[in-house]
Design an enzyme around this catalytic site. Structure first.
Site, PDB file in Angstrom:
ATOM      1  N   ARG A 118      -3.570   3.741 -10.267  1.00 48.83           N
ATOM      2  CA  ARG A 118      -2.346   2.637  -9.691  1.00 48.83           C
ATOM      3  C   ARG A 118      -0.978   3.312 -10.009  1.00 48.83           C
ATOM      4  O   ARG A 118      -0.038   2.468 -10.328  1.00 48.83           O
ATOM      5  CB  ARG A 118      -2.746   1.320  -9.939  1.00 48.83           C
ATOM      6  CG  ARG A 118      -3.756   0.994  -9.518  1.00 48.83           C
ATOM      7  CD  ARG A 118      -4.260   0.719  -7.977  1.00 48.83           C
ATOM      8  NE  ARG A 118      -5.478   0.375  -7.856  1.00 48.83           N
ATOM      9  CZ  ARG A 118      -6.356   1.384  -7.649  1.00 48.83           C
ATOM     10  NH1 ARG A 118      -6.461   2.728  -7.682  1.00 48.83           N
ATOM     11  NH2 ARG A 118      -7.645   1.029  -7.285  1.00 48.83           N
ATOM     12  N   SER A 153      -6.418  -7.204  -5.655  1.00 47.63           N
ATOM     13  CA  SER A 153      -6.656  -7.440  -7.004  1.00 47.63           C
ATOM     14  C   SER A 153      -5.419  -7.697  -7.813  1.00 47.63           C
ATOM     15  O   SER A 153      -4.232  -6.912  -7.716  1.00 47.63           O
ATOM     16  CB  SER A 153      -7.105  -6.042  -7.905  1.00 47.63           C
ATOM     17  OG  SER A 153      -8.410  -5.948  -7.250  1.00 47.63           O
ATOM     18  N   GLU A 158      -1.075  -5.617 -11.354  1.00 46.06           N
ATOM     19  CA  GLU A 158      -1.233  -4.588 -10.346  1.00 46.06           C
ATOM     20  C   GLU A 158      -0.264  -4.893  -9.227  1.00 46.06           C
ATOM     21  O   GLU A 158       0.350  -4.260  -8.544  1.00 46.06           O
ATOM     22  CB  GLU A 158      -2.596  -4.515  -9.745  1.00 46.06           C
ATOM     23  CG  GLU A 158      -2.654  -3.388  -8.719  1.00 46.06           C
ATOM     24  CD  GLU A 158      -4.133  -2.942  -8.274  1.00 46.06           C
ATOM     25  OE1 GLU A 158      -5.122  -3.113  -9.207  1.00 46.06           O
ATOM     26  OE2 GLU A 158      -4.330  -2.561  -7.103  1.00 46.06           O
TER      27      GLU A 158
HETATM   28  C1  LIG Z   1      -7.403  -7.980   0.651  1.00 46.45           C
HETATM   29  C2  LIG Z   1      -6.816  -6.837  -0.064  1.00 46.45           C
HETATM   30  C3  LIG Z   1      -7.687  -5.840  -0.402  1.00 46.45           C
HETATM   31  C4  LIG Z   1      -6.987  -4.876  -1.316  1.00 46.45           C
HETATM   32  N1  LIG Z   1      -7.973  -3.970  -1.837  1.00 46.45           N
HETATM   33  C5  LIG Z   1      -7.444  -2.493  -2.654  1.00 46.45           C
HETATM   34  C6  LIG Z   1      -8.247  -1.711  -3.022  1.00 46.45           C
HETATM   35  O1  LIG Z   1      -9.589  -1.747  -2.697  1.00 46.45           O
HETATM   36  N2  LIG Z   1      -7.584  -0.629  -3.551  1.00 46.45           N
HETATM   37  C7  LIG Z   1      -6.435  -0.615  -3.704  1.00 46.45           C
HETATM   38  O2  LIG Z   1      -6.012   0.409  -4.217  1.00 46.45           O
HETATM   39  N3  LIG Z   1      -5.637  -1.572  -3.388  1.00 46.45           N
HETATM   40  C8  LIG Z   1      -6.243  -2.584  -2.672  1.00 46.45           C
HETATM   41  N4  LIG Z   1      -5.085  -3.635  -2.142  1.00 46.45           N
HETATM   42  C9  LIG Z   1      -3.633  -3.484  -2.497  1.00 46.45           C
HETATM   43  C10 LIG Z   1      -2.869  -2.796  -1.501  1.00 46.45           C
HETATM   44  O3  LIG Z   1      -3.547  -3.063  -0.166  1.00 46.45           O
HETATM   45  C11 LIG Z   1      -2.504  -1.243  -1.833  1.00 46.45           C
HETATM   46  O4  LIG Z   1      -2.207  -1.226  -3.058  1.00 46.45           O
HETATM   47  C12 LIG Z   1      -1.773  -0.527  -0.710  1.00 46.45           C
HETATM   48  O5  LIG Z   1      -1.847   1.038  -1.064  1.00 46.45           O
HETATM   49  C13 LIG Z   1      -0.301  -0.809  -0.523  1.00 46.45           C
HETATM   50  O6  LIG Z   1       0.046  -0.570   0.384  1.00 46.45           O
HETATM   51  P1  LIG Z   1       1.380  -1.095   1.262  1.00 46.45           P
HETATM   52  O7  LIG Z   1       1.716  -0.188   2.453  1.00 46.45           O
HETATM   53  O8  LIG Z   1       0.900  -2.487   1.501  1.00 46.45           O
HETATM   54  O9  LIG Z   1       2.455  -1.216   0.212  1.00 46.45           O
HETATM   55  P2  LIG Z   1       3.384  -2.324  -0.312  1.00 46.45           P
HETATM   56  O10 LIG Z   1       2.588  -3.443  -0.831  1.00 46.45           O
HETATM   57  O11 LIG Z   1       4.253  -2.669   1.081  1.00 46.45           O
HETATM   58  O12 LIG Z   1       4.411  -1.610  -1.371  1.00 46.45           O
HETATM   59  C14 LIG Z   1       3.584  -1.346  -2.606  1.00 46.45           C
HETATM   60  C15 LIG Z   1       4.585  -0.305  -3.536  1.00 46.45           C
HETATM   61  O13 LIG Z   1       4.873   0.805  -2.966  1.00 46.45           O
HETATM   62  C16 LIG Z   1       6.281   0.968  -2.339  1.00 46.45           C
HETATM   63  N5  LIG Z   1       6.178   1.649  -0.887  1.00 46.45           N
HETATM   64  C17 LIG Z   1       5.528   1.392  -0.068  1.00 46.45           C
HETATM   65  N6  LIG Z   1       5.559   2.200   1.001  1.00 46.45           N
HETATM   66  C18 LIG Z   1       6.579   3.023   0.299  1.00 46.45           C
HETATM   67  C19 LIG Z   1       7.236   4.217   1.178  1.00 46.45           C
HETATM   68  N7  LIG Z   1       7.064   4.746   2.001  1.00 46.45           N
HETATM   69  N8  LIG Z   1       7.851   4.886   0.075  1.00 46.45           N
HETATM   70  C20 LIG Z   1       8.421   4.670  -1.026  1.00 46.45           C
HETATM   71  N9  LIG Z   1       7.582   3.479  -1.637  1.00 46.45           N
HETATM   72  C21 LIG Z   1       6.969   2.847  -0.869  1.00 46.45           C
HETATM   73  C22 LIG Z   1       6.754  -0.410  -2.401  1.00 46.45           C
HETATM   74  O14 LIG Z   1       8.125  -0.349  -2.856  1.00 46.45           O
HETATM   75  C23 LIG Z   1       5.959  -1.087  -3.591  1.00 46.45           C
HETATM   76  O15 LIG Z   1       6.684  -0.615  -5.031  1.00 46.45           O
HETATM   77  C24 LIG Z   1      -5.773  -4.699  -1.605  1.00 46.45           C
HETATM   78  C25 LIG Z   1      -4.923  -5.418  -0.890  1.00 46.45           C
HETATM   79  C26 LIG Z   1      -5.343  -6.750  -0.355  1.00 46.45           C
HETATM   80  C27 LIG Z   1      -4.427  -7.822   0.276  1.00 46.45           C
END
Ligand SMILES: Cc1cc2nc3c(=O)[nH]c(=O)nc-3n(C[C@H](O)[C@H](O)[C@H](O)COP(=O)(O)OP(=O)(O)OC[C@H]3O[C@@H](n4cnc5c(N)ncnc54)[C@H](O)[C@@H]3O)c2cc1C
Length: 302
Positions: free
Chosen positions: A175, A225, A295
């Protein structure tokens, strides 16, 4: 908001690409968060100009993807929130190499890989994030992680200048990536997959999706998580063993279905969720001596 900045921004973006006082609960899977002063959705051609303009006017900005790993404070976010846009050609293939725009959802990318009989990305199909967010978080599940499939990533630096980072330069671990510490914005990722059997790839993805539906509280808003896995333990098990399943603060609750998830069972505020996370950490530390590290990323003003 600085009028000069807004006027200049209007020369870069169309009217539908920016919103003032935009509630962040509309842009996070927790469905929580106060308003952003300004939220913009530039495409990848406009993005460098937006970055340069922010720098010129000393306007702070925050980049988000699908908001699936975020807890935004109730007082919202000052400055500009940038939601990373999509390139004209969202996904392209060169043999077993797939290039994807940062704003593309992981599920869409994983499905495209399956359609091309490319294996390696099945683990990502059920993660509700964007490719950019997945690179930043080194998202992973079921024994796979982005680190296993990334070849290189295109980023913009604080001056809006493009760089290509190799897998080594990304410094990916559990992560973690180097992206936040440099203030980079991910614009594109090239993934290295392998030829496989299309039906088998689809079956694996289906199996992972079913396992999620069975174990995770997908019927409530959450950010997945809540805490990282502490070395040698599982956060969910520690929380469950501490008797905290169902523990509630306001509209926030430790999920009855999976104690590793905090869910929004009604009109949770960010303050409810933050307080609940603190209580859970304190109780687990007290009972087991284990420190739980969030996380979920907390951003904005609480
Ligand atoms: C139901 C559910 C299940 C999940 N299961 C998992 C799992 O199995 N494994 C897992 O690892 N995660 C899981 N997650 C968490 C999440 O989906 C991941 O961490 C995912 O990768 C976040 O992506 P996002 O686009 O939503 O990022 P965001 O939540 O929008 O951002 C996360 C971070 O990345 C940064 N960021 C986003 N896009 C960019 C970019 N283009 N450039 C620079 N910085 C950026 C943001 O500033 C922030 O710090 C889950 C979430 C939910 C709701």
């Amino acid at each position: 908001m600085n009028q000069q900045f807004l006027e200049a921004l209007k020369t870069i973006l169309n009217e539908e690409q920016w919103k003032e006082q935009e509630p962040m609960k509309l842009h996070t899977t927790f469905r929580v968060g106060g308003s952003a002063d300004l939220l913009v959705t530039p495409d990848l051609v406009q993005l460098p100009s937006v970055i340069k303009l922010c720098k010129l006017h000393q306007m702070p900005y925050t980049v988000i993807g699908n908001g699936s790993n975020l807890l935004v404070g109730d007082k919202g976010i000052r400055g500009v929130v940038i939601v990373c846009g999509k390139p004209a050609e969202e996904i392209s293939f060169d043999g077993a190499h797939m290039t994807v725009g940062a704003g593309t959802m992981l599920a869409k990318a994983a499905n495209a890989a399956a359609e091309h009989s490319l294996t390696g990305m099945e683990f990502a199909a059920g993660i509700p994030g964007s490719v950019g967010g997945a690179v930043v978080m080194n998202a992973g599940a079921y024994g796979g992680e982005m680190k296993d499939i990334i070849e290189s990533v295109k980023v913009l630096d604080l001056d809006g200048k493009e760089h290509v980072l190799s897998l080594q330069e990304l410094d990916l671990s559990y992560r973690h990536s180097c992206i936040p510490e440099h203030g980079y914005i991910v614009t594109e990722a090239t993934l290295c997959l392998e030829r496989g059997d299309m039906q088998q790839i689809r079956d694996t993805m289906e199996d992972y999706r079913n396992r999620r539906a069975e174990k995770q509280p997908l019927n409530y808003p959450s950010a997945g998580s809540t805490f990282k896995r502490p070395e040698g333990y599982f956060a969910g098990k520690l929380i469950m063993d501490a008797g905290l399943k169902g523990y509630t603060v306001g509209g926030a609750q430790v999920s009855e279905k999976h104690a590793g998830f905090v869910v929004n069972i009604g009109d949770a505020t960010a303050a409810d969720i933050k307080q609940l996370m603190q209580d859970v950490s304190d109780k687990v530390k007290e009972q087991y001596g284990v420190v739980l590290e969030p996380e979920v990323k907390m951003i904005g003003e609480f």
